[in-house]
Each structure stands twice: as C-alpha cells, then as structure tokens.
Design an enzyme around this catalytic site. Structure first.
Site, PDB file in Angstrom:
ATOM      1  N   ASP A  11      27.987 -23.764  62.181  1.00 45.22           N
ATOM      2  CA  ASP A  11      26.889 -24.302  62.989  1.00 45.22           C
ATOM      3  C   ASP A  11      26.020 -23.164  63.519  1.00 45.22           C
ATOM      4  OD1 ASP A  11      25.389 -26.232  64.204  1.00 45.22           O
ATOM      5  OD2 ASP A  11      26.760 -26.579  65.865  1.00 45.22           O
ATOM      6  N   ASN A  59      23.480 -35.530  58.077  1.00 48.97           N
ATOM      7  CA  ASN A  59      22.402 -34.562  57.811  1.00 48.97           C
ATOM      8  C   ASN A  59      21.214 -35.164  57.046  1.00 48.97           C
ATOM      9  OD1 ASN A  59      24.619 -31.678  57.460  1.00 48.97           O
ATOM     10  ND2 ASN A  59      23.465 -32.391  59.225  1.00 48.97           N
TER      11      ASN A  59
HETATM   12  C1  FPP Z   1      24.430 -25.758  60.578  1.00 47.20           C
HETATM   13  O1  FPP Z   1      23.320 -25.208  61.188  1.00 47.20           O
HETATM   14  C2  FPP Z   1      24.364 -25.591  59.153  1.00 47.20           C
HETATM   15  C3  FPP Z   1      24.281 -26.579  58.246  1.00 47.20           C
HETATM   16  C4  FPP Z   1      24.276 -28.008  58.587  1.00 47.20           C
HETATM   17  C5  FPP Z   1      24.128 -26.283  56.819  1.00 47.20           C
HETATM   18  C6  FPP Z   1      25.060 -25.274  56.210  1.00 47.20           C
HETATM   19  C7  FPP Z   1      24.546 -25.005  54.886  1.00 47.20           C
HETATM   20  C8  FPP Z   1      24.254 -23.816  54.359  1.00 47.20           C
HETATM   21  C9  FPP Z   1      24.575 -22.521  54.981  1.00 47.20           C
HETATM   22  C10 FPP Z   1      23.470 -23.799  53.087  1.00 47.20           C
HETATM   23  C11 FPP Z   1      24.057 -23.862  51.785  1.00 47.20           C
HETATM   24  C12 FPP Z   1      25.453 -24.227  51.585  1.00 47.20           C
HETATM   25  C13 FPP Z   1      26.230 -23.766  50.585  1.00 47.20           C
HETATM   26  C14 FPP Z   1      27.563 -24.344  50.405  1.00 47.20           C
HETATM   27  C15 FPP Z   1      25.817 -22.681  49.685  1.00 47.20           C
HETATM   28  P1  FPP Z   1      22.268 -26.120  61.923  1.00 47.20           P
HETATM   29  O2  FPP Z   1      21.079 -26.239  61.048  1.00 47.20           O
HETATM   30  O3  FPP Z   1      22.907 -27.403  62.332  1.00 47.20           O
HETATM   31  O4  FPP Z   1      21.963 -25.213  63.154  1.00 47.20           O
HETATM   32  P2  FPP Z   1      21.468 -25.628  64.611  1.00 47.20           P
HETATM   33  O5  FPP Z   1      22.544 -26.508  65.188  1.00 47.20           O
HETATM   34  O6  FPP Z   1      21.341 -24.322  65.309  1.00 47.20           O
HETATM   35  O7  FPP Z   1      20.166 -26.336  64.428  1.00 47.20           O
END
Ligand code: FPP
Length: 225
Positions: A11, A59
């Site tokens: 996260d 998501n």
């Molecule tokens: C959380 O940060 C992250 C995610 C929901 C996505 C994770 C995915 C990747 C790193 C990209 C690609 C994946 C692979 C397997 C190569 P957030 O966007 O929820 O952060 P925030 O809570 O600060 O907004």
C-alpha cells in the site's frame, strides 16, 4: 525460524507519488521496482512462498486510466522479468479471477504460469482481481457442485486459490493502515501481522529483514498456552 510464507499488502504507491507531486502512476512504477527487489530478497532469505496483493476486486472503482496503467505495468513486469524469475526457480501463481482482464494481459499471465509451472524453489503468488470473501464463496460453490458433504478445514483450504500451499506465517502491510482489506482472510487465521509506516515504493529488502526479525521475536501460540 524463517517464515515459509510471507503475504504483503503493498500500500502507499499513490501517497508516495503525491508526496513527490507526481502522477499516481509513478508511484505504481516505483512499486514494481520494489516488487522486483522483494521477490529476490525473499528468495535469498529462504522464504518459500510470497503472496502480493496487486489488484483487489474493489480496485475496479479507480479511474479507467489508472486501471489501464496497472494492467500495462503487470504485463511489462511479466514480459521483462519472466526469464529471470524462471532462472531463479520461481513458480508463478495467480490468486483471483482473471476473466475480467483484457485478453492480452490474460494471455501473458497464463503463459507465464505455464512456463514456470515446473519450478519448485520459490512460489510467487500475485493476487489480481482478488477478494477473500469472493474466494471463499467460489470454494463453496465448487464444493457444492461436486457434492462434497464432509467439510473440514483441509477440504475448504484445498478449494482456495492457495491450495497446497502453507498458510502465511507473516502478513506485512505497508503505509500504516491497520486493516486486512479482504486479503487471504481464511489463510491468515493465525498469521502474525506486521505493519510499517513505510510506503510500498520506499520498502526495501532491509525492511523485509526487519519485519522477519520482528516476526521471529513473536511467540506464536496458535490458541495454546
Ligand atoms: C497500493 O497503492 C498499490 C496497488 C493497489 C497496486 C499495486 C500494483 C503495482 C505495484 C503494479 C503492478 C503489479 C505487479 C504485480 C507487477 P495505492 O495506489 O492504494 O496507494 P495509496 O493508498 O497511497 O493511494
């Protein structure tokens, strides 16, 4: 003891980008770099299964442009890293329902799973369009269809996406939120939970080691004394 299975709720990509006044996608790009580092580190440390929560069933509510960028990053990751992952003995497994994913992304992912299917050194689970409640419902639907009457914990486990794998010993969540967010609810029944304020793009192999040392200091009683 080294945890056999580590699960991570990655996260904070968005917050990382915001702090730097960059678009959110830059946070996800940096997040992919962290994924590469952590997969290698976990493998070196002796972890056997690593589960990463990359895209939840919730998501889909994000803007289309962000969803598209995430798909594209997942595709790129597989394309670029497949050979190295395969050389490291990594077996890729997807937790979740890929049916709603674009055909080209689905194809790439399924192909990578087939190519790595004989590997035994390390298992990398990537949760995509994953929700634990949906996973449990799916398991019960399959069991009902198959007419299974005798339900035990082992039987239910064997119908989850993680079938055949040990439950996570350690669940890590980055960026400080104290929630499990519908991730592996059945499997984390006895997992130790470790939360760090570090945002996922800033999480390093040393942070993984710190989490594992914290895990090693816990006394796991599994309900006993
Ligand atoms: C959380 O940060 C992250 C995610 C929901 C996505 C994770 C995915 C990747 C790193 C990209 C690609 C994946 C692979 C397997 C190569 P957030 O966007 O929820 O952060 P925030 O809570 O600060 O907004």
């Amino acid at each position: 003891m080294i945890p056999g299975h580590v699960a991570i709720i990655m996260d904070g990509n968005g917050r990382w980008a915001k702090k730097k006044s960059l678009p959110r996608i830059f946070g996800h790009k940096q997040g992919v770099k962290t994924i590469k580092e952590i997969v290698k580190a976990a493998n070196d440390i002796g972890v056997k299964v690593l589960s990463l929560y990359a895209f939840s069933t919730e998501n889909w509510k994000r803007p289309q442009s962000e969803i598209k960028s995430l798909f594209s990053l997942i595709r790129q990751f597989i394309r670029k890293e497949l050979r190295e992952l395969n050389d490291l003995g990594v077996k890729l497994r997807i937790l979740g329902d890929l049916s709603k994913f674009p055909e080209n992304v689905k194809f790439e992912i399924k192909d990578a799973c087939i190519i790595t299917s004989q590997n035994t050194k390390f298992e990398l689970n990537i949760a995509l369009n994953y929700g634990a409640r949906q996973e449990i419902i799916r398991a019960f639907e399959i069991m009902t269809k198959q007419g299974i009457k005798k339900l035990t914990e082992e039987v239910v486990s064997s119908f989850l996406y993680t079938c055949g794998q040990p439950d996570p010993d350690l669940l890590i969540r980055t960026s400080g939120e104290l929630r499990v967010s519908n991730f592996l609810l059945w499997q984390i029944a006895y997992s130790e939970i470790y939360v760090t304020d570090k945002l996922w793009p800033d999480f390093t192999k040393d942070d993984l080691k710190i989490a594992i040392v914290a895990f090693q200091k816990r006394r796991r009683r599994f309900g006993g004394l």
